[in-house]
Write an enzyme that holds these catalytic residues in place. Structure first.
Site, mmCIF file in Angstrom:
data_model
loop_
_atom_site.group_PDB
_atom_site.id
_atom_site.type_symbol
_atom_site.label_atom_id
_atom_site.label_comp_id
_atom_site.label_asym_id
_atom_site.label_seq_id
_atom_site.Cartn_x
_atom_site.Cartn_y
_atom_site.Cartn_z
ATOM 1 N N HIS A 1 -39.015 17.660 73.873
ATOM 2 C CA HIS A 1 -38.986 18.213 75.230
ATOM 3 C C HIS A 1 -39.654 19.582 75.242
ATOM 4 O O HIS A 1 -39.299 20.452 74.458
ATOM 5 C CB HIS A 1 -37.539 18.372 75.712
ATOM 6 C CG HIS A 1 -36.918 17.086 76.139
ATOM 7 N ND1 HIS A 1 -35.796 17.005 76.912
ATOM 8 C CD2 HIS A 1 -37.291 15.814 75.881
ATOM 9 C CE1 HIS A 1 -35.501 15.746 77.129
ATOM 10 N NE2 HIS A 1 -36.383 14.997 76.503
ATOM 11 N N TYR B 1 -29.794 21.817 83.688
ATOM 12 C CA TYR B 1 -28.617 22.694 83.673
ATOM 13 C C TYR B 1 -28.362 23.103 85.123
ATOM 14 O O TYR B 1 -29.201 23.763 85.735
ATOM 15 C CB TYR B 1 -28.889 23.947 82.834
ATOM 16 C CG TYR B 1 -28.825 23.713 81.346
ATOM 17 C CD1 TYR B 1 -29.876 23.102 80.658
ATOM 18 C CD2 TYR B 1 -27.708 24.089 80.608
ATOM 19 C CE1 TYR B 1 -29.814 22.882 79.289
ATOM 20 C CE2 TYR B 1 -27.638 23.882 79.235
ATOM 21 C CZ TYR B 1 -28.691 23.279 78.590
ATOM 22 O OH TYR B 1 -28.623 23.067 77.234
ATOM 23 N N PRO C 1 -20.962 25.136 73.881
ATOM 24 C CA PRO C 1 -22.111 24.246 73.766
ATOM 25 C C PRO C 1 -23.255 24.522 74.739
ATOM 26 O O PRO C 1 -24.311 23.907 74.632
ATOM 27 C CB PRO C 1 -21.506 22.856 74.043
ATOM 28 C CG PRO C 1 -20.275 23.124 74.827
ATOM 29 C CD PRO C 1 -19.768 24.454 74.408
ATOM 30 N N LYS D 1 -26.331 25.173 70.324
ATOM 31 C CA LYS D 1 -26.657 25.869 69.077
ATOM 32 C C LYS D 1 -25.814 25.495 67.861
ATOM 33 O O LYS D 1 -26.166 25.858 66.733
ATOM 34 C CB LYS D 1 -26.506 27.383 69.289
ATOM 35 C CG LYS D 1 -27.513 27.970 70.225
ATOM 36 C CD LYS D 1 -28.884 27.982 69.602
ATOM 37 C CE LYS D 1 -29.949 28.408 70.561
ATOM 38 N NZ LYS D 1 -31.156 27.644 70.468
ATOM 39 N N TYR E 1 -33.671 29.424 73.322
ATOM 40 C CA TYR E 1 -33.316 28.003 73.390
ATOM 41 C C TYR E 1 -34.036 27.188 72.315
ATOM 42 O O TYR E 1 -33.431 26.335 71.664
ATOM 43 C CB TYR E 1 -33.644 27.452 74.789
ATOM 44 C CG TYR E 1 -32.908 26.159 75.080
ATOM 45 C CD1 TYR E 1 -31.565 26.165 75.451
ATOM 46 C CD2 TYR E 1 -33.552 24.937 74.965
ATOM 47 C CE1 TYR E 1 -30.883 24.995 75.690
ATOM 48 C CE2 TYR E 1 -32.884 23.752 75.208
ATOM 49 C CZ TYR E 1 -31.556 23.788 75.577
ATOM 50 O OH TYR E 1 -30.880 22.617 75.813
HETATM 51 C C1 FAD Z 1 -16.327 17.452 70.220
HETATM 52 C C2 FAD Z 1 -17.518 18.298 69.888
HETATM 53 C C3 FAD Z 1 -18.663 18.228 70.680
HETATM 54 C C4 FAD Z 1 -19.771 19.028 70.384
HETATM 55 N N1 FAD Z 1 -20.866 18.966 71.190
HETATM 56 C C5 FAD Z 1 -21.918 19.768 70.913
HETATM 57 C C6 FAD Z 1 -23.063 19.770 71.723
HETATM 58 O O1 FAD Z 1 -23.138 19.044 72.713
HETATM 59 N N2 FAD Z 1 -24.094 20.602 71.399
HETATM 60 C C7 FAD Z 1 -24.042 21.431 70.296
HETATM 61 O O2 FAD Z 1 -24.988 22.155 70.001
HETATM 62 N N3 FAD Z 1 -22.977 21.444 69.513
HETATM 63 C C8 FAD Z 1 -21.916 20.642 69.791
HETATM 64 N N4 FAD Z 1 -20.849 20.668 68.987
HETATM 65 C C9 FAD Z 1 -20.908 21.556 67.823
HETATM 66 C C10 FAD Z 1 -21.618 20.888 66.640
HETATM 67 O O3 FAD Z 1 -21.345 19.523 66.607
HETATM 68 C C11 FAD Z 1 -21.130 21.597 65.383
HETATM 69 O O4 FAD Z 1 -21.506 22.947 65.482
HETATM 70 C C12 FAD Z 1 -21.672 20.985 64.090
HETATM 71 O O5 FAD Z 1 -21.071 19.736 63.866
HETATM 72 C C13 FAD Z 1 -21.405 21.914 62.907
HETATM 73 O O6 FAD Z 1 -21.675 21.257 61.699
HETATM 74 P P1 FAD Z 1 -20.775 21.532 60.421
HETATM 75 O O7 FAD Z 1 -21.357 20.712 59.344
HETATM 76 O O8 FAD Z 1 -20.608 22.981 60.226
HETATM 77 O O9 FAD Z 1 -19.313 21.001 60.801
HETATM 78 P P2 FAD Z 1 -18.803 19.530 61.112
HETATM 79 O O10 FAD Z 1 -19.847 18.718 61.748
HETATM 80 O O11 FAD Z 1 -17.497 19.696 61.805
HETATM 81 O O12 FAD Z 1 -18.554 18.904 59.671
HETATM 82 C C14 FAD Z 1 -17.454 19.256 58.867
HETATM 83 C C15 FAD Z 1 -17.109 18.067 57.988
HETATM 84 O O13 FAD Z 1 -16.032 18.446 57.129
HETATM 85 C C16 FAD Z 1 -15.075 17.406 57.093
HETATM 86 N N5 FAD Z 1 -13.778 17.984 56.714
HETATM 87 C C17 FAD Z 1 -12.911 18.648 57.497
HETATM 88 N N6 FAD Z 1 -11.844 19.030 56.771
HETATM 89 C C18 FAD Z 1 -12.072 18.612 55.510
HETATM 90 C C19 FAD Z 1 -11.319 18.701 54.312
HETATM 91 N N7 FAD Z 1 -10.123 19.297 54.278
HETATM 92 N N8 FAD Z 1 -11.827 18.155 53.190
HETATM 93 C C20 FAD Z 1 -13.044 17.534 53.209
HETATM 94 N N9 FAD Z 1 -13.789 17.402 54.323
HETATM 95 C C21 FAD Z 1 -13.308 17.951 55.467
HETATM 96 C C22 FAD Z 1 -15.111 16.819 58.480
HETATM 97 O O14 FAD Z 1 -14.614 15.489 58.522
HETATM 98 C C23 FAD Z 1 -16.608 16.877 58.795
HETATM 99 O O15 FAD Z 1 -17.285 15.707 58.399
HETATM 100 C C24 FAD Z 1 -19.738 19.894 69.271
HETATM 101 C C25 FAD Z 1 -18.591 19.954 68.475
HETATM 102 C C26 FAD Z 1 -17.482 19.182 68.782
HETATM 103 C C27 FAD Z 1 -16.254 19.297 67.923
#
Ligand code: FAD
Length: 392
Positions: free
Chosen positions: A74, A203, A295, A299, A387
């Site tokens: 996009h 938006y 969200p 980011k 963005y």
């Molecule tokens: C419901 C929801 C909707 C979202 N929508 C958006 C969006 O529309 N746009 C956007 O930019 N961002 C969005 N986000 C944010 C984005 O998805 C996160 O910032 C991103 O997933 C971060 O990645 P991460 O790897 O740090 O964490 P996560 O993706 O949360 O990964 C962490 C991993 O650790 C695992 N874990 C947890 N505890 C333990 C443990 N004790 N032992 C072993 N493993 C463990 C979990 O199962 C998971 O697989 C959303 C987040 C949520 C929760």
């Protein structure tokens, strides 16, 4: 059972999986332990907007083939208010940079496939994960897997286990400072099996609240409505959701919103959260384990990837030459980006949402800000460069 690796990674979300692959490319061994089963992790629908830098990195890492085929590039987005749409030309304003729509679950699936193709350890359904001796040169990750207790000795532990993980909590009290901001609204998000009604994200600021039209593919629309944080998804039958979306997206010139079966529906609260520093001893926190953004700026995933890129470089420098300067700088370097992104996400959220109880003065200020962004090249460029993602 006692095992040994160089870097122990807790969590197989975007942060943990990108870090593991970057380390592999540098010849550094790691073990990834993940609480959930593979199927659950690969189907978890969350983010979907990839910054230019995230796309470039995944491509350089050799995991960007499907992204190049299926991702939707996009070059602009629409801000809609007062019944009119205004295009922000992201690419024109940023020297050709763009965003790509590609679901987080697909990024995760591609990385899991890459990990399995090289036969490197990635353990799903691991229980009772505990990290210890973080202030020593041999920190550990203890866990149960396949009915047996394991202890993994590492040089470093990466806490990539998201906001609700265990690694952040293993840091002694008083070391980390937590900074938080609660927003007085939440998003009701739906996934609908219907072709998107728009080629670019919309938006929308409306008197009844914010709405966002996003997408996941040419067949799947992702739509959001601002709701109260204590609202209940049970109070939102499908007909009410579509009616509210029609109302908020309506334009003076007439605009058609395609309806289709809603296959997912959830309310997500909005908050900003940061811990400082993002490191203690040999534990390095990355992604949602260290920070959460609302969200609106799209980011969360991009910030997680940016953290582990810095961490992988720092670890590689340490393994190659014993130089720990980049490791010492890890937290400070990541936090510079984190706070820029927190500000952008807060700014977008404040500009676009309806604040209950806001007086007419505050509403006029919000409209003035929207009009400035849409009428001034400088205003539009500020939105565009944040963005698509500010380069390092
Ligand atoms: C419901 C929801 C909707 C979202 N929508 C958006 C969006 O529309 N746009 C956007 O930019 N961002 C969005 N986000 C944010 C984005 O998805 C996160 O910032 C991103 O997933 C971060 O990645 P991460 O790897 O740090 O964490 P996560 O993706 O949360 O990964 C962490 C991993 O650790 C695992 N874990 C947890 N505890 C333990 C443990 N004790 N032992 C072993 N493993 C463990 C979990 O199962 C998971 O697989 C959303 C987040 C949520 C929760």
């Amino acid at each position: 059972m006692s095992e040994r690796t160089q870097v122990g990674i807790v969590g197989a979300g975007p942060a943990g999986l990108v870090l593991a692959h970057l380390l592999h490319l540098r010849g550094i061994e790691s073990v990834v332990v993940e609480l959930r089963e593979r199927d659950y992790v690969e189907k978890r629908v969350r983010a979907g907007v990839l910054e230019q830098g995230t796309v470039d990195l995944l491509t350089e890492m050799g995991v960007g083939d499907r992204l190049a085929r299926e991702g939707l590039v996009h070059e602009g987005l629409e801000l809609r208010f007062g019944g009119r749409g205004h295009r922000i030309a992201l690419s024109e304003l940023t020297g050709g940079r763009a965003i790509t729509i590609y679901g987080q679950q697909h990024v995760v699936r591609d990385l899991i496939e890459a990990r399995q193709a090289i036969g490197a350890p990635l353990l799903f359904e691991v229980e009772d994960v505990r990290v210890g001796e973080l202030d020593s040169e041999r920190p550990s990750i203890a866990y149960r897997h396949g009915g047996e207790r394991h202890e993994l000795r590492c040089d470093f532990v990466a806490g990539c286990d998201g906001f609700h993980g265990v690694t952040r909590g293993a840091v002694p009290d008083g070391v980390l400072t937590q900074l938080e901001h609660e927003y007085p609204f939440a998003w009701l998000g739906i996934l609908a099996e219907v072709p998107p009604s728009t080629d670019e994200l919309i938006y929308c600021n409306h008197d009844r609240g914010f709405a966002l039209h996003s997408l996941r593919s040419p067949e799947l629309s992702r739509l959001y409505l601002q709701v109260d944080p204590d609202d209940d998804v049970e109070r939102w039958p499908d007909e009410r959701i579509w009616e509210e979306l029609h109302t908020r997206f309506a334009t003076d010139g007439g605009w058609t919103l395609n309806e289709g079966p809603i296959v997912e529906k959830a309310i997500t609260p909005m908050r900003s959260f940061v811990v400082e520093p993002m490191q203690w001893g040999r534990l390095y926190l990355a992604g949602d384990a260290a920070h959460i953004v609302p969200p609106t700026g799209a980011k969360g995933l991009n910030l997680a990837v940016a953290d582990v890129r810095v961490l992988a470089d720092a670890l590689a420098a340490w393994y190659e030459s014993g130089d720990d300067a980049q490791l010492r700088d890890y937290s400070q370097r990541c936090l510079r980006r984190v706070w820029r992104v927190q500000h952008f996400s807060w700014w977008m959220t404040s500009m676009l949402h309806r604040v209950a109880g806001a007086d007419s003065f505050e509403q006029r200020l919000q409209r003035a800000q929207l009009e400035y962004v849409c009428s001034s090249e400088a205003g539009a460029r500020t939105l565009a460069e944040n963005y698509v993602g500010i380069p390092d």
